[in-house]
Enzyme design. Structure first.
Site, mmCIF file in Angstrom:
data_model
loop_
_atom_site.group_PDB
_atom_site.id
_atom_site.type_symbol
_atom_site.label_atom_id
_atom_site.label_comp_id
_atom_site.label_asym_id
_atom_site.label_seq_id
_atom_site.Cartn_x
_atom_site.Cartn_y
_atom_site.Cartn_z
ATOM 1 N N ASP A 63 -7.136 18.674 -15.502
ATOM 2 C CA ASP A 63 -7.346 16.999 -16.022
ATOM 3 C C ASP A 63 -7.154 17.173 -17.222
ATOM 4 O OD1 ASP A 63 -8.269 14.760 -17.445
ATOM 5 O OD2 ASP A 63 -10.123 14.778 -15.711
ATOM 6 N N TYR B 233 -15.716 16.503 -16.645
ATOM 7 C CA TYR B 233 -16.214 14.702 -16.424
ATOM 8 C C TYR B 233 -16.951 14.787 -15.707
ATOM 9 C CZ TYR B 233 -15.891 9.633 -16.223
ATOM 10 O OH TYR B 233 -16.172 7.922 -16.099
ATOM 11 N N ARG C 42 1.013 -1.172 0.248
ATOM 12 C CA ARG C 42 -0.200 -0.504 -0.081
ATOM 13 C C ARG C 42 1.083 1.482 -0.611
ATOM 14 N NH1 ARG C 42 -1.943 2.240 4.572
ATOM 15 N NH2 ARG C 42 -2.372 -0.453 5.200
ATOM 16 N N LYS D 10 -7.737 5.643 -19.568
ATOM 17 C CA LYS D 10 -7.271 6.345 -21.271
ATOM 18 C C LYS D 10 -6.794 6.308 -21.998
ATOM 19 C CE LYS D 10 -11.598 7.254 -19.353
ATOM 20 N NZ LYS D 10 -11.969 8.317 -19.320
HETATM 21 C C1 LIG Z 1 -12.701 8.721 -17.880
HETATM 22 C C2 LIG Z 1 -12.001 10.194 -17.436
HETATM 23 C C3 LIG Z 1 -12.215 10.551 -15.960
HETATM 24 C C4 LIG Z 1 -12.371 9.363 -14.702
HETATM 25 O O1 LIG Z 1 -11.603 8.002 -15.319
HETATM 26 P P1 LIG Z 1 -11.642 7.376 -14.255
HETATM 27 O O2 LIG Z 1 -10.177 6.052 -14.722
HETATM 28 O O3 LIG Z 1 -12.952 6.341 -15.041
HETATM 29 O O4 LIG Z 1 -12.105 6.601 -12.808
HETATM 30 C C5 LIG Z 1 -11.678 12.241 -15.758
HETATM 31 N N1 LIG Z 1 -12.418 12.408 -16.776
HETATM 32 C C6 LIG Z 1 -11.904 12.766 -17.619
HETATM 33 C C7 LIG Z 1 -11.747 13.830 -18.790
HETATM 34 C C8 LIG Z 1 -12.271 11.022 -18.693
HETATM 35 O O5 LIG Z 1 -12.493 10.461 -19.359
#
Ligand SMILES: *Cc1c(COP(=O)(O)O)cnc(C)c1O
Length: 417
Positions: A206, A123, A70, A231
């Site tokens: 982000d 998001y 962890r 992604k």
């Molecule tokens: C998918 C996504 C998230 C969330 O990510 P997870 O891996 O699904 O928890 C946050 N910001 C953006 C821009 C995303 O496309």
């Protein structure tokens, strides 16, 4: 000199930070599927804990060992060592999801009474956490639109009556699904303007849509570059993961909270993401190339009303200046309005061969979705219309397939509307 300064990140993704001699000479980093690590002696265990728990500083030549998965695990640590190269960051932290990275940032840098400023649209998961969880712990949040100027945004802060409580500006750029851009340097100027004494306003970006290859928020003044590694970084639609890059100070705080929330990436996730990082650059290059071709085809098709793509922003506009300043390429997320409404949009989606209908993005395969009734259906219609997210909008995530095949299936489905 450290290899980091002599080679480009894509040349280092296969080996950087890994010592074969510590793993029986294995060329690739094994999966360290273990919860805990053996200390050589009681003295060694004591020394590792002293540093891990901040009881003393690490000595200049002291090699620190592993304690418990962890806190640290080779797959997690080597992955972080590689990931930070793309953003040229001092440190990185990886998580079991993008949402766990995002919620950890918001919980670490905000406290009851604080004000958060955020760009719209965000998001869906982030939007929900900000609007439904943060108020429960006394944190106020205010949104701004990409069309608003620096003066407009300063006005939002001033008229909130809480400008002294502003602690974070959180933005998503390009935004999902319409690819609108937010000026990161402007956010930094606002953050500096509203920082008071020793209370700083942090800027978090982000960077899922263009990073870590095509946009480097830290270079433009952001304190954190945050990813849904699910992604592009993973890129194969088979892992859920998250990451944050930033200064040692910022990531140190984030890692401490991560230790206690226990939302770090496990060894298997770490290993999969290291494998993904080896092909990140070639994947994103090809995806962007394919997307650029598809955008040309969409633009000249009679059934398409409007295409939303950073590469189409007109010179002479504010958005164009932001694009030139902070984006290195237009990326592979393409949205467009079909002529008509929901019925026409659905006919296009249902008529597509090869491209699957699914949410998520950034993988090797192309995907299509309908934001108005799917990813963004939780937002009030009035707000969606204000952001050009309507019944006729389609979002495509472009993959690495043969681009002529993609063009063929897209034009066939458009013709069938
Ligand atoms: C998918 C996504 C998230 C969330 O990510 P997870 O891996 O699904 O928890 C946050 N910001 C953006 C821009 C995303 O496309």
């Amino acid at each position: 000199m450290d290899k980091r300064n002599r080679f480009n990140p894509e040349s280092l993704m296969m080996s950087y930070g890994y010592k074969p001699e510590l793993s029986e000479g294995a060329l690739k980093c094994p999966i360290f599927q273990t919860s805990t690590f053996v200390f050589q002696s009681a003295e060694e265990g004591k020394a590792f804990f002293e540093v891990a728990y901040g009881l003393r500083e690490q000595l200049p030549n002291e090699e620190l060992g592993l304690i418990y998965s962890r806190l640290n695990n080779p797959d997690m640590e080597i992955l972080e060592t590689r990931l930070k190269l793309w953003d040229d960051a001092e440190d990185a932290a990886v998580f079991e999801s993008g949402m766990s990275a995002i919620s950890t940032v918001l919980l670490e840098f905000l406290k009851p009474g604080d004000l958060l400023l955020y760009s719209m649209p965000l998001y869906g998961g982030t939007d929900h956490f900000i609007k439904h969880f943060l108020p429960k712990i006394g944190i106020t949040a205010l949104g701004f639109l990409p069309t608003q100027t620096e003066q407009d945004i300063a006005q939002i802060i001033e008229s909130s009556g809480k400008k002294e409580a502003l602690r974070m500006i959180y933005v998503e750029t390009p935004s999902n699904p319409t690819n609108t851009l937010i000026d990161i340097q402007m956010c930094k100027r606002l953050a500096e303007k509203y920082s008071t004494g020793d209370e700083r306003v942090y800027v978090a970006v982000d960077n899922t849509f263009l990073g870590p290859i095509w946009q480097h928020p830290l270079k433009h003044g952001a304190d954190m570059s945050i990813y849904s590694a699910t992604k592009y970084i993973s890129g194969h639609s088979d892992v859920i993961a998250g990451a944050i890059c930033g200064s040692s100070e910022v990531i140190g705080r984030i890692k401490t909270l991560r230790t206690f929330l226990g939302n770090m990436a496990g060894p298997w996730t770490g290993w999969l993401l290291m494998r993904s990082l080896e092909t990140l650059k070639v994947r994103m290059d090809q995806q962007t190339q394919n997307a650029t071709r598809i955008v040309e085809v969409l633009q000249s098709h009679p059934k398409v009303e409007k295409v939303y793509y950073p590469g189409l922003i007109k010179p002479g506009t504010r958005a164009y200046d932001i694009y030139k300043q902070q984006c290195l390429a237009p990326g592979a997320m393409v949205s467009f309005d079909v002529k008509g409404g929901e019925a026409e949009a659905f006919r296009f989606i249902n008529g597509l061969e090869l491209i699957k209908l699914a949410v998520s993005l950034g993988g090797t395969e192309s995907l299509v979705e309908h934001p108005f009734t799917m990813t963004h259906s939780g937002i009030e219609h009035e707000q969606l219309y204000a952001m050009n997210i309507t019944e006729k909008l389609i979002r495509l995530s472009i993959g690495i397939e043969n681009v002529e095949d993609l063009i063929k299936v897209i034009t066939t489905a458009l013709d069938k509307i």
